[in-house]
Design an enzyme around this catalytic site. Structure first.
Site, PDB file in Angstrom:
ATOM      1  N   LYS A  80       4.620  16.515  -2.592  1.00  0.00           N
ATOM      2  CA  LYS A  80       4.393  15.156  -3.123  1.00  0.00           C
ATOM      3  C   LYS A  80       5.331  15.346  -4.589  1.00  0.00           C
ATOM      4  O   LYS A  80       5.869  16.202  -4.785  1.00  0.00           O
ATOM      5  CB  LYS A  80       2.898  14.927  -3.851  1.00  0.00           C
ATOM      6  CG  LYS A  80       2.619  13.504  -4.150  1.00  0.00           C
ATOM      7  CD  LYS A  80       2.063  12.909  -2.848  1.00  0.00           C
ATOM      8  CE  LYS A  80       1.782  11.635  -3.174  1.00  0.00           C
ATOM      9  NZ  LYS A  80       1.053  10.824  -2.151  1.00  0.00           N
ATOM     10  N   GLY A 185     -10.739  -5.560  -0.372  1.00  0.00           N
ATOM     11  CA  GLY A 185      -9.093  -5.347  -0.436  1.00  0.00           C
ATOM     12  C   GLY A 185      -8.566  -5.672   0.869  1.00  0.00           C
ATOM     13  O   GLY A 185      -8.678  -4.829   1.793  1.00  0.00           O
ATOM     14  N   VAL A 186      -8.015  -7.034   0.954  1.00  0.00           N
ATOM     15  CA  VAL A 186      -7.355  -7.272   2.107  1.00  0.00           C
ATOM     16  C   VAL A 186      -5.776  -7.396   1.747  1.00  0.00           C
ATOM     17  O   VAL A 186      -5.125  -8.532   1.797  1.00  0.00           O
ATOM     18  CB  VAL A 186      -7.783  -8.591   2.710  1.00  0.00           C
ATOM     19  CG1 VAL A 186      -9.078  -8.300   3.613  1.00  0.00           C
ATOM     20  CG2 VAL A 186      -8.359  -9.565   1.553  1.00  0.00           C
ATOM     21  N   GLY A 187      -5.186  -6.322   1.247  1.00  0.00           N
ATOM     22  CA  GLY A 187      -3.938  -6.255   1.354  1.00  0.00           C
ATOM     23  C   GLY A 187      -3.275  -5.713   2.470  1.00  0.00           C
ATOM     24  O   GLY A 187      -3.653  -6.116   3.558  1.00  0.00           O
ATOM     25  N   VAL A 189      -3.294  -3.053   4.425  1.00  0.00           N
ATOM     26  CA  VAL A 189      -3.954  -2.238   5.470  1.00  0.00           C
ATOM     27  C   VAL A 189      -5.047  -3.205   5.581  1.00  0.00           C
ATOM     28  O   VAL A 189      -5.569  -3.313   6.983  1.00  0.00           O
ATOM     29  CB  VAL A 189      -4.396  -0.751   4.802  1.00  0.00           C
ATOM     30  CG1 VAL A 189      -5.351  -0.164   5.921  1.00  0.00           C
ATOM     31  CG2 VAL A 189      -3.266  -0.153   4.847  1.00  0.00           C
TER      32      VAL A 189
END
Ligand code: NAD
Length: 353
Positions: A80, A185-187, A189
């Protein structure tokens, strides 16, 4: 600041700091484990208030990537990167070129990708300086069309497949027609998942703090919008967290009625002990890093080459992995989180031999 004795050090192979005076870059790359392949993990940009917080984040996230790739049966290790800076005000071409040079200096031991605070545009700048960047090029879409390097459609498909496996295991049904699902959360994904659930005949409830995203799900998919707190207590079959981490805590658990939790968000459990509480309550939890691996699978195939059909088939194996986790958890009387970690460690150890 001590690194070797850091509580999150966990046998990291390499932790490298970089500063570039002219662009203002201050960044850390952590490489946790490369026994299964080069370390792949996103590049996060965040205004950490001190270096210690940046170090803790990069160490935890890179170890998490080793586990995620091992569990997804990918020839990748875990790593990362973090850039210490504000993504709203601190971005410049020079900064990401310098970050590209930093990635290049590791000669391919670390491959970077988009993460919080970075996206396709930043990957394209880094790609001017290094080949070891994923998500910068256009890709073949899972349905055969073309798309940018964003892996979220594959993440959404993996969550859909994993949700099906969880529903089959816990509720004994393979048909999703009429299944009640609450999506937080409907972003990128969450909306992709909602589209697939809608096509399979599910009934949807959604909540999103971004009004336009919520409206899109209501208008395009006939979802019912509910308040931010209301989403937890609905009488539904599945709760799908697709917003942020840490949302499963003692308070939300009190409200939750869904017998299945299956969603994309990273680090859903505010505390590892909560997995036991979920098990005690008869709630089947699909471990987040197992069910949301579609994105990393997508990114891996971008590196190694492979058709959309191959990506799709590999993403579908998320369902097999989850079935294995659910069955083992039952047989060994452990939580699904413990079994997911055990399975990932077994695969990592096999790779080290
Ligand atoms: P996104 O930013 O596109 O969507 C997140 C949505 O959640 C946004 O619409 C946002 O407004 C909403 N949201 C934020 N806080 C909320 C709250 N309190 N209540 C309701 N809605 C809220 O992000 P994404 O790419 O769809 O990712 C969703 C989650 O899945 C994140 O946790 C991410 O780390 C994880 N994840 C994403 C991918 C990927 O490929 N994009 C891969 C693995 C994991």
């Amino acid at each position: 600041m001590s690194v070797f004795s850091h509580i999150d050090f966990d046998q990291h192979e390499q932790v490298i700091y970089s500063q570039d005076k002219s662009s203002g870059l201050k960044a850390i790359i952590a490489i946790h484990d490369t026994s299964l392949g080069p370390a792949l993990g996103g590049c996060r940009m965040w205004p950490y208030s001190n270096d210690e917080l940046a170090l803790r984040d990069v160490l935890r996230l890179s170890r998490g990537m080793s586990y995620k790739s091992a569990l997804a049966n990918l020839p990748l290790g875990g790593g990362k990167a973090v850039i210490i800076g504000d993504p709203r005000s601190g971005k410049s071409e020079a900064l990401f070129q310098a970050m590209g040079d930093f990635v290049e200096s590791l000669g391919g031991r670390y491959i970077t990708a988009a993460d919080s605070g970075t996206g396709v545009a930043e990957m394209q700048i880094m790609a001017q300086r290094t080949r070891h960047v994923a998500g910068a090029d256009p890709r073949e879409a899972l349905d055969g069309g073309s798309r940018d390097g964003d892996p979220s459609p594959s993440t959404a498909y993996g969550v859909f497949v994993g949700l099906q496996a969880a529903v089959q295991h816990r509720l004994g049904r393979s048909d999703l027609n009429g299944l009640k699902v609450a999506i937080q959360g409907v972003g990128q994904v969450g909306f992709g998942l909602a589209q697939q659930l809608k096509a399979a005949g599910a009934q949807l409830w959604v909540s999103d703090i971004f009004a336009a995203n919520e409206r899109r799900a209501v208008e395009q998919l006939g979802a019912i919008a509910v308040g931010q707190h209301e989403i937890y207590g609905l009488d539904v079959d599945v709760f799908a967290p697709c917003a942020m981490g840490g949302i499963l805590n003692l308070q939300t658990l009190e409200a939750l009625r869904a017998p299945v939790i299956a969603g994309a968000a990273n680090n859903q459990l505010a505390d590892a002990q909560l997995a036991e509480e979920l098990q005690r309550r008869g709630c089947l939890y699909a471990p987040d890093y197992a069910i949301n691996a579609g994105g990393i699978i997508d990114v891996c195939y971008e590196r190694t080459g492979g058709s959309a059909a191959q990506v799709r088939a590999h993403v579908e194996s998320i369902g097999d992995t989850l079935r294995q986790i659910f069955q083992r958890a039952e047989a060994e009387g452990c939580t699904t989180s413990v079994i997911a970690d055990r399975l990932a460690q077994e695969r990592l150890h096999a790779g080290r031999r």
